[in-house]
Motif scaffolding. Structure first.
Motif, PDB file in Angstrom:
ATOM      1  N   HIS A  85      -2.602   2.689  -0.859  1.00 58.14           N
ATOM      2  CA  HIS A  85      -1.727   2.722   0.321  1.00 58.14           C
ATOM      3  C   HIS A  85      -2.225   3.744   1.326  1.00 58.14           C
ATOM      4  O   HIS A  85      -2.285   3.483   2.532  1.00 58.14           O
ATOM      5  CB  HIS A  85      -0.293   3.032  -0.101  1.00 58.14           C
ATOM      6  CG  HIS A  85       0.708   2.845   0.996  1.00 58.14           C
ATOM      7  ND1 HIS A  85       1.053   3.869   1.865  1.00 58.14           N
ATOM      8  CD2 HIS A  85       1.426   1.761   1.395  1.00 58.14           C
ATOM      9  CE1 HIS A  85       1.938   3.408   2.730  1.00 58.14           C
ATOM     10  NE2 HIS A  85       2.179   2.141   2.472  1.00 58.14           N
TER      11      HIS A  85
ATOM     12  N   TRP B 152      -4.000   1.094   4.023  1.00 62.21           N
ATOM     13  CA  TRP B 152      -2.935   0.538   4.885  1.00 62.21           C
ATOM     14  C   TRP B 152      -3.418   0.378   6.320  1.00 62.21           C
ATOM     15  O   TRP B 152      -3.360  -0.705   6.905  1.00 62.21           O
ATOM     16  CB  TRP B 152      -1.688   1.402   4.823  1.00 62.21           C
ATOM     17  CG  TRP B 152      -0.611   0.951   5.761  1.00 62.21           C
ATOM     18  CD1 TRP B 152      -0.476   1.284   7.085  1.00 62.21           C
ATOM     19  CD2 TRP B 152       0.463   0.036   5.491  1.00 62.21           C
ATOM     20  NE1 TRP B 152       0.617   0.656   7.638  1.00 62.21           N
ATOM     21  CE2 TRP B 152       1.208  -0.115   6.681  1.00 62.21           C
ATOM     22  CE3 TRP B 152       0.869  -0.654   4.347  1.00 62.21           C
ATOM     23  CZ2 TRP B 152       2.334  -0.935   6.769  1.00 62.21           C
ATOM     24  CZ3 TRP B 152       1.996  -1.470   4.431  1.00 62.21           C
ATOM     25  CH2 TRP B 152       2.711  -1.605   5.625  1.00 62.21           C
TER      26      TRP B 152
ATOM     27  N   ASP C 132       3.598  -7.154   8.620  1.00 55.52           N
ATOM     28  CA  ASP C 132       4.328  -7.883   7.581  1.00 55.52           C
ATOM     29  C   ASP C 132       3.389  -8.393   6.495  1.00 55.52           C
ATOM     30  O   ASP C 132       3.698  -8.318   5.292  1.00 55.52           O
ATOM     31  CB  ASP C 132       5.103  -9.052   8.192  1.00 55.52           C
ATOM     32  CG  ASP C 132       6.258  -8.587   9.072  1.00 55.52           C
ATOM     33  OD1 ASP C 132       6.627  -7.395   8.985  1.00 55.52           O
ATOM     34  OD2 ASP C 132       6.780  -9.411   9.848  1.00 55.52           O
TER      35      ASP C 132
ATOM     36  N   ALA D  15       2.300  -5.492   4.300  1.00 49.43           N
ATOM     37  CA  ALA D  15       3.380  -5.093   3.399  1.00 49.43           C
ATOM     38  C   ALA D  15       3.533  -6.097   2.250  1.00 49.43           C
ATOM     39  O   ALA D  15       3.745  -5.707   1.090  1.00 49.43           O
ATOM     40  CB  ALA D  15       4.684  -4.971   4.181  1.00 49.43           C
ATOM     41  N   GLU D  16       3.403  -7.374   2.558  1.00 48.82           N
ATOM     42  CA  GLU D  16       3.515  -8.397   1.513  1.00 48.82           C
ATOM     43  C   GLU D  16       2.372  -8.274   0.513  1.00 48.82           C
ATOM     44  O   GLU D  16       2.562  -8.481  -0.696  1.00 48.82           O
ATOM     45  CB  GLU D  16       3.528  -9.787   2.143  1.00 48.82           C
ATOM     46  CG  GLU D  16       4.816 -10.117   2.890  1.00 48.82           C
ATOM     47  CD  GLU D  16       4.774 -11.504   3.519  1.00 48.82           C
ATOM     48  OE1 GLU D  16       4.055 -12.366   2.974  1.00 48.82           O
ATOM     49  OE2 GLU D  16       5.450 -11.717   4.528  1.00 48.82           O
TER      50      GLU D  16
ATOM     51  N   ALA E 293       3.195  -5.589  -1.816  1.00 46.77           N
ATOM     52  CA  ALA E 293       4.263  -6.021  -2.717  1.00 46.77           C
ATOM     53  C   ALA E 293       3.700  -6.879  -3.850  1.00 46.77           C
ATOM     54  O   ALA E 293       4.109  -6.757  -5.014  1.00 46.77           O
ATOM     55  CB  ALA E 293       5.326  -6.797  -1.935  1.00 46.77           C
ATOM     56  N   VAL E 294       2.743  -7.742  -3.528  1.00 47.55           N
ATOM     57  CA  VAL E 294       2.096  -8.565  -4.557  1.00 47.55           C
ATOM     58  C   VAL E 294       1.325  -7.671  -5.527  1.00 47.55           C
ATOM     59  O   VAL E 294       1.337  -7.884  -6.746  1.00 47.55           O
ATOM     60  CB  VAL E 294       1.161  -9.610  -3.908  1.00 47.55           C
ATOM     61  CG1 VAL E 294       0.363 -10.348  -4.979  1.00 47.55           C
ATOM     62  CG2 VAL E 294       1.971 -10.598  -3.076  1.00 47.55           C
TER      63      VAL E 294
ATOM     64  N   VAL F 217       1.983  -4.624  -6.361  1.00 48.15           N
ATOM     65  CA  VAL F 217       2.953  -3.952  -7.234  1.00 48.15           C
ATOM     66  C   VAL F 217       3.354  -4.874  -8.383  1.00 48.15           C
ATOM     67  O   VAL F 217       3.543  -4.437  -9.525  1.00 48.15           O
ATOM     68  CB  VAL F 217       4.193  -3.518  -6.429  1.00 48.15           C
ATOM     69  CG1 VAL F 217       5.311  -3.051  -7.351  1.00 48.15           C
ATOM     70  CG2 VAL F 217       3.828  -2.405  -5.453  1.00 48.15           C
ATOM     71  N   GLN F 218       3.472  -6.173  -8.117  1.00 50.54           N
ATOM     72  CA  GLN F 218       3.870  -7.136  -9.131  1.00 50.54           C
ATOM     73  C   GLN F 218       2.733  -7.477 -10.092  1.00 50.54           C
ATOM     74  O   GLN F 218       2.936  -7.602 -11.308  1.00 50.54           O
ATOM     75  CB  GLN F 218       4.367  -8.424  -8.459  1.00 50.54           C
ATOM     76  CG  GLN F 218       5.675  -8.263  -7.687  1.00 50.54           C
ATOM     77  CD  GLN F 218       6.067  -9.554  -6.971  1.00 50.54           C
ATOM     78  OE1 GLN F 218       5.241 -10.445  -6.780  1.00 50.54           O
ATOM     79  NE2 GLN F 218       7.317  -9.638  -6.568  1.00 50.54           N
TER      80      GLN F 218
ATOM     81  N   LYS G 259      -1.561 -14.118   3.268  1.00 52.78           N
ATOM     82  CA  LYS G 259      -0.154 -14.041   3.662  1.00 52.78           C
ATOM     83  C   LYS G 259       0.006 -14.314   5.153  1.00 52.78           C
ATOM     84  O   LYS G 259       0.959 -14.977   5.580  1.00 52.78           O
ATOM     85  CB  LYS G 259       0.411 -12.661   3.311  1.00 52.78           C
ATOM     86  CG  LYS G 259       0.510 -12.385   1.815  1.00 52.78           C
ATOM     87  CD  LYS G 259       1.494 -13.324   1.145  1.00 52.78           C
ATOM     88  CE  LYS G 259       1.622 -13.058  -0.341  1.00 52.78           C
ATOM     89  NZ  LYS G 259       2.570 -14.005  -1.000  1.00 52.78           N
TER      90      LYS G 259
ATOM     91  N   THR H 137       7.774   4.131   6.200  1.00 52.66           N
ATOM     92  CA  THR H 137       8.824   3.155   6.433  1.00 52.66           C
ATOM     93  C   THR H 137       9.656   3.562   7.637  1.00 52.66           C
ATOM     94  O   THR H 137       9.646   4.726   8.060  1.00 52.66           O
ATOM     95  CB  THR H 137       9.748   3.034   5.216  1.00 52.66           C
ATOM     96  OG1 THR H 137      10.459   4.276   5.043  1.00 52.66           O
ATOM     97  CG2 THR H 137       8.960   2.722   3.947  1.00 52.66           C
TER      98      THR H 137
END
Length: 414
Positions: free
Chosen positions: A14, A18, A37, A40-41, A44-45, A47-48, A70, A136
């Motif tokens: 990050h 970023w 966006d 950020a997506e 998020a992926v 992290v999963q 994305k 954020t």
């Protein structure tokens, strides 16, 4: 629970990737919302998936590829068959990861877009922290003590203005770089100062803002290593931040430079800052441009941090540097700081005369009244000093500063 090594890799990615990814997508698609966006997506992926799949060998490339997908998915979903979509058709889902390396141009483009002179200073700060820092909306709003909805609207309006005005995603022409870069440096320094001595709220220091400003300063120095003012600003922030841990007491009171425990200063940051100052001095000695405001401020801080004790401070050198500062920035605040140096060299009576000349210009500035109160205290004029302390306390927004000024006032003889 996410394994610690994955958590650390996500945090590092990050910090390092970023701005690179947002900048690359913004250039490619010309849309800040889409770039932000999609980035950020992608995170998020990560992290999963990273906890189960493992950390990819090239985290930055993985994130860039995922963010690209994305972005394309969003364009397809929205059926945007416009120029942006057509221009993106050459990117397919099985495209190989982009190489990760310095993409200076992309990040530099984004810096100049975020700090475009058509935007208000508040908007520039918000966009810079969001798009380049990855903070954020909630974090930025908290740092600057504004409602989250207000901050979000500010960012949305700024993006809308960029789109409506067709502000290009490009480094400005050579003739405009200096002027535009001055605005960029002002944004970074404003962020640092708001962190180092918060102007309002209950926190004396907002460490995340200091850290983010220095990170942005390092990025600018990486992108523009030969620019003297970029180097000067980074050196100034490092030398100032080196004193952070020694400047607020355990009871929450400001500790002034002359009273700080210099053993608590960060010697690593001081060494790095001094090296940058020496680098600029050598460049000037070799016939380079005369030092600007940030280089001179860095040199002043180098003198302060070079002194083993406050008593050893070379005030004559500091005064000479402020004299040079006054030639390029004859602002009342520069003249006030010069007056403080005069006080140390020539005594409080001479210093008071210098300070009093600034009354009309700085009557609403707490530091003016604080400096005046200190000089009056040295002269034994307790009544006048008390009144000056009262004025300083009334205008000071930082709790640690108010606590210090109140104690100094209450120590005066009645």
């Amino acid at each position: 629970m996410t394994p610690p090594d994955v958590d650390a890799s996500l945090v590092r990615a990050h910090h390092e990737e970023w701005a690179r990814i947002v900048a690359g997508l913004a250039r490619r698609y010309g849309d800040l919302d889409l770039a932000e966006d999609a980035t950020a997506e992608a995170f998020a992926v990560a992290v999963q998936r990273w906890p189960d799949d493992g950390i990819p060998p090239n985290p930055g490339g993985w994130l860039m590829t995922t963010a690209n997908r994305k972005a394309l998915d969003r364009l397809r979903r929205e059926s945007q068959r416009d120029v942006k979509h057509l221009a993106a058709q050459h990117l397919v889902d099985d495209a190989p990861p982009e190489p990760v390396g310095p993409v200076e141009d992309d990040r530099l483009r984004l810096i100049f877009v975020c700090c475009h002179p058509a935007l208000s200073m508040q908007a520039r700060v918000a966009l810079t922290l969001r798009l380049l820092g990855g903070l954020t909306v909630a974090e930025i709003a908290h740092a600057f003590l504004v409602p989250e909805t207000t901050l979000a609207q500010r960012i949305t309006r700024a993006k809308g203005k960029i789109k409506a005005a067709s502000i290009p995603y490009a480094v400005p022409a050579a003739t405009d770089v200096a002027e535009r870069l001055t605005g960029v440096l002002a944004v970074v320094y404003l962020v640092f100062n708001e962190g180092y001595l918060a102007s309002g709220g209950d926190e004396a220091v907002r460490t995340p803002l200091c850290d983010e400003a220095i990170r942005l300063g390092r990025l600018l120095h990486e992108l523009l290593p030969d620019d003297g003012e970029v180097t000067g600003l980074l050196a100034l922030m490092l030398l100032t931040d080196a004193r952070r841990n020694a400047r607020v007491s355990r009871t929450g009171e400001l500790i002034t430079l002359d009273e700080q425990d210099r053993g608590g200063w960060d010697r690593g940051l001081i060494a790095e800052g001094h090296a940058l100052v020496r680098e600029r001095l050598a460049a000037v000695a070799a016939g380079g441009p005369a030092p600007g405001r940030y280089q001179l401020l860095a040199a002043i801080n180098a003198v302060h941090t070079d002194a083993p004790t406050a008593r050893d401070t070379d005030w004559s050198q500091i005064l000479a540097l402020y004299d040079r500062m006054a030639l390029i920035d004859p602002s009342p605040i520069v003249r006030l700081n010069r007056a403080v140096a005069v006080t140390e060299l020539d005594g409080p009576l001479v210093g008071l005369a210098e300070i009093d000349r600034l009354t009309d210009a700085l009557d609403g500035y707490h530091a003016f009244h604080a400096a005046r109160a200190d000089v009056l205290r040295r002269l034994g004029r307790s009544g006048d000093a008390r009144a000056a302390y009262d004025r300083a306390i009334a205008f000071a927004g930082n709790p640690a500063e108010r606590a210090y000024l109140t104690r100094r006032r209450d120590q005066l003889a009645l």
